[in-house]
Design a protein around this motif. Structure first.
Motif, short mmCIF file in Angstrom:
data_model
loop_
_atom_site.label_atom_id
_atom_site.label_comp_id
_atom_site.label_asym_id
_atom_site.label_seq_id
_atom_site.Cartn_x
_atom_site.Cartn_y
_atom_site.Cartn_z
N SER A 1 0.85 -1.20 0.00
CA SER A 1 0.00 0.00 0.00
C SER A 1 0.88 1.25 0.00
CB SER A 1 -0.91 0.02 1.23
OG SER A 1 -1.76 -1.11 1.23
N HIS A 2 1.94 1.20 0.79
CA HIS A 2 2.85 2.35 0.86
C HIS A 2 3.54 2.57 -0.49
CE1 HIS A 2 5.48 5.28 2.79
NE2 HIS A 2 6.45 4.77 2.03
N PHE A 3 4.00 1.47 -1.10
CA PHE A 3 4.70 1.59 -2.38
C PHE A 3 3.76 2.14 -3.47
CE2 PHE A 3 5.96 0.06 -6.54
CZ PHE A 3 7.33 0.28 -6.57
N ALA A 4 2.55 1.58 -3.54
CA ALA A 4 1.63 2.00 -4.61
C ALA A 4 1.26 3.47 -4.47
CB ALA A 4 0.37 1.13 -4.57
N ALA A 5 1.24 3.96 -3.23
CA ALA A 5 0.90 5.37 -3.00
C ALA A 5 2.12 6.28 -3.10
CB ALA A 5 0.25 5.53 -1.63
N ASN A 6 3.31 5.69 -3.03
CA ASN A 6 4.56 6.48 -3.02
C ASN A 6 5.60 5.79 -3.90
OD1 ASN A 6 3.96 8.37 -0.50
ND2 ASN A 6 3.44 6.28 0.11
N VAL A 7 5.31 5.69 -5.21
CA VAL A 7 6.24 5.01 -6.11
C VAL A 7 7.54 5.81 -6.15
CG1 VAL A 7 6.62 4.20 -8.46
CG2 VAL A 7 4.32 4.11 -7.46
N PRO A 8 8.66 5.18 -5.75
CA PRO A 8 9.90 5.97 -5.62
C PRO A 8 10.50 6.33 -6.99
CG PRO A 8 10.31 3.66 -5.07
CD PRO A 8 8.84 3.77 -5.35
N ALA A 9 10.88 7.59 -7.13
CA ALA A 9 11.51 8.06 -8.37
C ALA A 9 12.83 7.31 -8.58
CB ALA A 9 11.76 9.56 -8.27
N PRO A 10 13.22 7.07 -9.81
CA PRO A 10 12.58 7.55 -11.04
C PRO A 10 11.48 6.61 -11.55
CG PRO A 10 14.60 6.39 -11.59
CD PRO A 10 14.47 6.33 -10.09
N LEU A 11 11.12 5.61 -10.80
CA LEU A 11 10.03 4.75 -11.26
C LEU A 11 8.80 5.64 -11.37
CD1 LEU A 11 10.68 1.63 -9.00
CD2 LEU A 11 11.37 1.99 -11.38
N HIS A 12 8.00 5.36 -12.40
CA HIS A 12 6.92 6.31 -12.66
C HIS A 12 5.65 5.53 -12.93
CE1 HIS A 12 4.82 9.79 -14.08
NE2 HIS A 12 4.84 9.41 -15.34
N LYS A 13 5.19 5.59 -14.13
CA LYS A 13 3.92 4.95 -14.49
C LYS A 13 4.04 3.42 -14.42
CE LYS A 13 -0.01 4.27 -16.64
NZ LYS A 13 -1.32 4.69 -16.15
N ILE A 14 3.18 2.78 -13.62
CA ILE A 14 3.21 1.32 -13.52
C ILE A 14 2.27 0.73 -14.57
CG2 ILE A 14 2.84 -0.69 -12.05
CD1 ILE A 14 3.42 1.13 -9.63
N ARG A 15 2.87 0.03 -15.49
CA ARG A 15 2.12 -0.53 -16.61
C ARG A 15 1.37 -1.81 -16.19
NH1 ARG A 15 -0.46 0.29 -21.32
NH2 ARG A 15 -0.42 -1.59 -22.58
N ALA A 16 2.01 -2.59 -15.33
CA ALA A 16 1.40 -3.84 -14.86
C ALA A 16 2.11 -4.29 -13.60
CB ALA A 16 1.50 -4.94 -15.92
N MET A 17 1.43 -5.11 -12.80
CA MET A 17 2.03 -5.63 -11.57
C MET A 17 1.85 -7.14 -11.54
SD MET A 17 1.66 -6.75 -8.24
CE MET A 17 2.80 -6.71 -6.85
N PHE A 18 2.97 -7.86 -11.35
CA PHE A 18 2.93 -9.31 -11.21
C PHE A 18 3.23 -9.64 -9.75
CE2 PHE A 18 4.25 -10.84 -15.78
CZ PHE A 18 3.28 -10.00 -16.32
N ASN A 19 2.37 -10.43 -9.12
CA ASN A 19 2.57 -10.76 -7.71
C ASN A 19 2.85 -12.25 -7.52
OD1 ASN A 19 2.43 -9.72 -4.91
ND2 ASN A 19 0.81 -11.27 -4.73
N PHE A 20 3.74 -12.52 -6.58
CA PHE A 20 4.14 -13.92 -6.31
C PHE A 20 3.99 -14.20 -4.83
CE2 PHE A 20 6.11 -12.26 -10.03
CZ PHE A 20 5.88 -13.26 -10.97
N ASP A 21 3.03 -15.01 -4.47
CA ASP A 21 2.77 -15.29 -3.05
C ASP A 21 2.48 -16.78 -2.91
OD1 ASP A 21 2.23 -15.14 -0.38
OD2 ASP A 21 0.64 -13.65 -0.54
N MET A 22 3.39 -17.50 -2.28
CA MET A 22 3.32 -18.94 -2.06
C MET A 22 3.59 -19.71 -3.36
SD MET A 22 0.21 -18.80 0.70
CE MET A 22 0.33 -20.49 1.27
#
Ligand SMILES: [Zn+2]
Length: 484
Positions: free
Chosen positions: A355-376
Motif C-alpha cells: 500500500s505504501h509503495f503504490a501510493a509512493n512510487v519511488p523516483a525515477p520509477l513512474h507509471k506502472i504498466r502492470a504488476m505481477f505478484n508472487f505469493d506462495m
C-alpha cells in the motif's frame, strides 16, 4: 513436448523486419531463460527462512537484516536503486509475544492449554493477565445496516467473545469490510469484551491488526472449541455449517471461564522496509513506464520461542522475484519498459508495504504498466495464474509464456479484491493491470512452524521464475501502445 513459437508476438511488436535482429532477440530470451536456476532460488528461500532472520516479522532487527541482505544481492547483480536507495521505509508498529498461558475451566474442570497447538494469542495482543466468562457469537460481526448482528441482545462485557472467521453471506460483498480483523476486534472491544477468540481448524500465526489497549485477541483450535461446546453437546464444525446454511446469528453463553496471560513487547515506532531495485528499460520512450514484479518478503516472526519460518509464505515468492531479477540482469535481456523488482514488507500485517509503495512510487520509477505478484510459490509442481481481464495482452502474454514453460494448472480472472487479497490489491484498486501467481500446494503448514524449507520444491521455483520472466518480456513486447 511443446514447441515455442514466439515470432508472431515478438516480430509484430518489435517491428523489426530484419530476420537477424529477430533471431538475436530470440537468442537473448533463450539465454535469459537458461540463466534461471531453480536451485539458486531455493538457496535464497532457504536463507530467508532460516533461524538468523527469525521469520522476518516486519519492523524487527531481523527483518531489517534480511532486507539488507536482499538489497546487497540486488546491488551485486547490477540492479539500480531508486533515488532513496534500495530500502523504502514505512511505519511498521508491531508486537513480539514472548510467552502466554491459557486455562479453560469447563463445567468446573480446569484444563491448561498448550501454546502453539491448542491456542495462540493473536500477534498484536495487549500484555497482561485477564479472566472472564465466554460468549459464542457466530462470526463476531455487527452489521445492523445489512440486517445482521451477532451481538444483538447479548452482553459480552467483561467476557471473551468466541467466534469463527468468515461472513454470513460470502456472495454479499458488503460483508467483506466486517471480515477484516481490525473491524471485528473493534466491534468486540466497543461492547466491552475482554478479548476475541477465533476458532480455527488449527491455530496459525496472525500479526494482522493493531494493539488495542487491554484487549486480548487469541485463537483456539477446533478441537479445543469442541471441549468448550461439549456441555451443550455441540461440535464446532457442525456449528459452523449451521451458520453457513441458515445465515442468521447463533449466539449463546458458554459454561466456561477463560484465564489468559500474555507477555508481549510492543514497538509502536518501528520501521519496516520494501526492497526496491530496477533495470532500466531499453526504449527511451517506454522506459518511463515500469512493470513491477513483487512478492511479500515478510513473515510472521518468532513468538513464544516458536519460529514461523515462512518458507512457502513467502520466502518462496521473494526468491522467485530475486531469481527473475538476477536472470534478467546477468543475461542482459532488457525489455523496452523498466522492470521494477519489489520485495514488500508488512503484508502479513495488512498489506502495509505494498500500500505504501503504490501510493509512493519511488523516483525515477513512474507509471506502472502492470504488476505481477508472487505469493506462495514453493510447494507443489504446478502453478495457477490469475489476472485482470484488461488488457487482453496480459492474459495473452501469460498464455504464450506458458506454451513454452508448460506449468499452468489453471487460470482465473481477478474480478475484485477482498480482505484476503495479497499485495496486488493496492495496485488493482488503482486500475493497474495485475497478475498473481501461486503454486498448487498443498500449502498445509500455512502460518505454522512447519512452513519450513523442507516443504519447498526447487523445480517449481525455477519453473515459476521462467514463467514470470517470459510473461513480463512478452507483455512488454506485446502490441500495446505506450500509455500516459
Ligand atoms: Zn503470503
Amino acid at each position: 513436448m511443446k514447441i515455442w513459437i514466439p515470432s508472431l508476438l515478438l516480430l509484430a511488436a518489435l517491428a523489426l523486419p530484419a530476420e537477424d535482429a529477430a533471431t538475436q532477440t530470440v537468442q537473448a530470451v533463450d539465454a535469459a531463460l537458461a540463466a534461471v536456476s531453480g536451485p539458486a532460488a531455493y538457496e535464497y528461500c532457504k536463507v530467508l527462512a532460516g533461524e538468523a532472520y527469525a521469520g522476518r516479522h516486519t519492523g524487527t532487527p531481523e527483518y531489517e537484516a534480511a532486507a539488507r541482505w536482499a538489497a546487497a544481492k540486488f546491488a551485486s547483480w547490477g540492479l539500480s536503486a531508486p533515488s532513496g536507495g534500495f530500502l523504502q521505509p514505512f511505519p511498521a508498529p508491531h508486537a513480539v509475544v514472548d510467552s502466554s498461558e491459557m486455562t479453560l475451566t469447563i463445567a468446573g474442570k480446569e484444563r491448561k492449554l498448550v501454546a502453539g497447538k491448542d491456542f495462540l494469542p493473536i500477534l498484536f495482543s495487549a500484555a497482561g493477565r485477564v479472566s472472564g466468562g465466554a460468549v459464542f457469537a457466530g462470526w463476531g460481526i455487527s452489521a445492523p445496516e445489512l440486517g445482521y448482528d451477532d451481538y444483538a441482545g447479548v452482553d459480552v462485557r467483561g467476557k471473551f467473545v468466541v467466534c469463527f472467521r468468515g461472513v454470513p453471506d460470502p456472495a454479499d460483498k458488503r460483508f467483506q469490510r466486517h471480515d477484516e480483523h481490525r473491524v471485528r476486534m473493534q466491534a468486540a472491544r466497543a461492547r466491552g469484551a475482554l478479548g476475541l477468540i477465533y476458532i480455527y481448524p488449527e491455530v496459525q500465526a496472525n500479526p494482522n491488526g493493531d494493539l488495542l489497549e487491554k484487549f486480548f485477541p487469541a485463537e483456539i483450535s477446533e478441537a479445543v472449541a469442541d471441549e468448550l461446546f461439549a456441555p451443550r453437546g455441540i461440535k464446532a464444525a457442525e456449528l459452523k455449517k449451521d451458520l453457513q446454511a441458515y445465515r442468521v446469528p447463533i449466539t449463546f453463553a458458554l459454561d466456561a471461564r477463560i484465564d489468559l496471560a500474555v507477555e508481549a513487547r510492543h514497538f509502536p515506532g518501528a520501521v519496516g522496509y520494501n526492497i526496491v531495485g530496477y533495470l532500466a528499460g531499453s526504449d527511451p520512450k517506454l522506459a518511463r513506464e515500469c512493470i513491477v514484479l513483487g512478492a511479500h518478503f515478510d513473515g510472521c516472526g518468532r513468538h513464544l520461542g516458536i519460529l514461523f519460518p515462512g518458507a512457502d509464505d513467502n520466502a518462496s515468492g521473494s526468491a522467485v522475484v530475486m531469481e527473475v531479477a538476477r536472470a534478467f540482469a546477468v543475461s542482459g535481456l532488457r525489455p523496452g519498459r523498466t522492470l521494477a523488482f519489489v520485495l514488500f514488507g508488512g503484508e502479513e500485517m495488512g498489506l502495509l508495504g505494498s500500500s505504501h509503495f503504490a501510493a509512493n512510487v519511488p523516483a525515477p520509477l513512474h507509471k506502472i504498466r502492470a504488476m505481477f505478484n508472487f505469493d506462495m510459490e514453493g510447494e507443489g509442481d504446478r502453478s495457477f495464474a490469475t489476472f485482470s481481464p484488461e488488457p487482453a495482452a496480459l492474459r495473452q502474454a501469460i498464455a504464450a509464456a506458458d506454451s513454452r514453460v508448460g506449468i499452468l494448472a489453471g487460470t482465473r480472472e481477478i474480478k475484485e479484491v477482498g480482505v484476503r487479497s495479497s499485495d496486488f490489491a493496492p495496485f488493482f484498486l488503482r486500475g493497474i493491470p495485475c497478475a498473481a501467481f501461486y503454486s498448487n500446494g498443498p500449502h498445509l503448514a500455512y502460518h505454522q512452524a512447519g512452513d519450513s524449507i523442507f516443504r519447498i520444491n526447487p523445480d517449481i521455483l525455477g519453473a515459476i521464475s521462467r514463467l514470470a520472466l517470459l510473461s513480463a518480456w512478452l507483455l512488454d513486447a506485446g502490441p500495446s501502445p505506450a500509455v500516459d
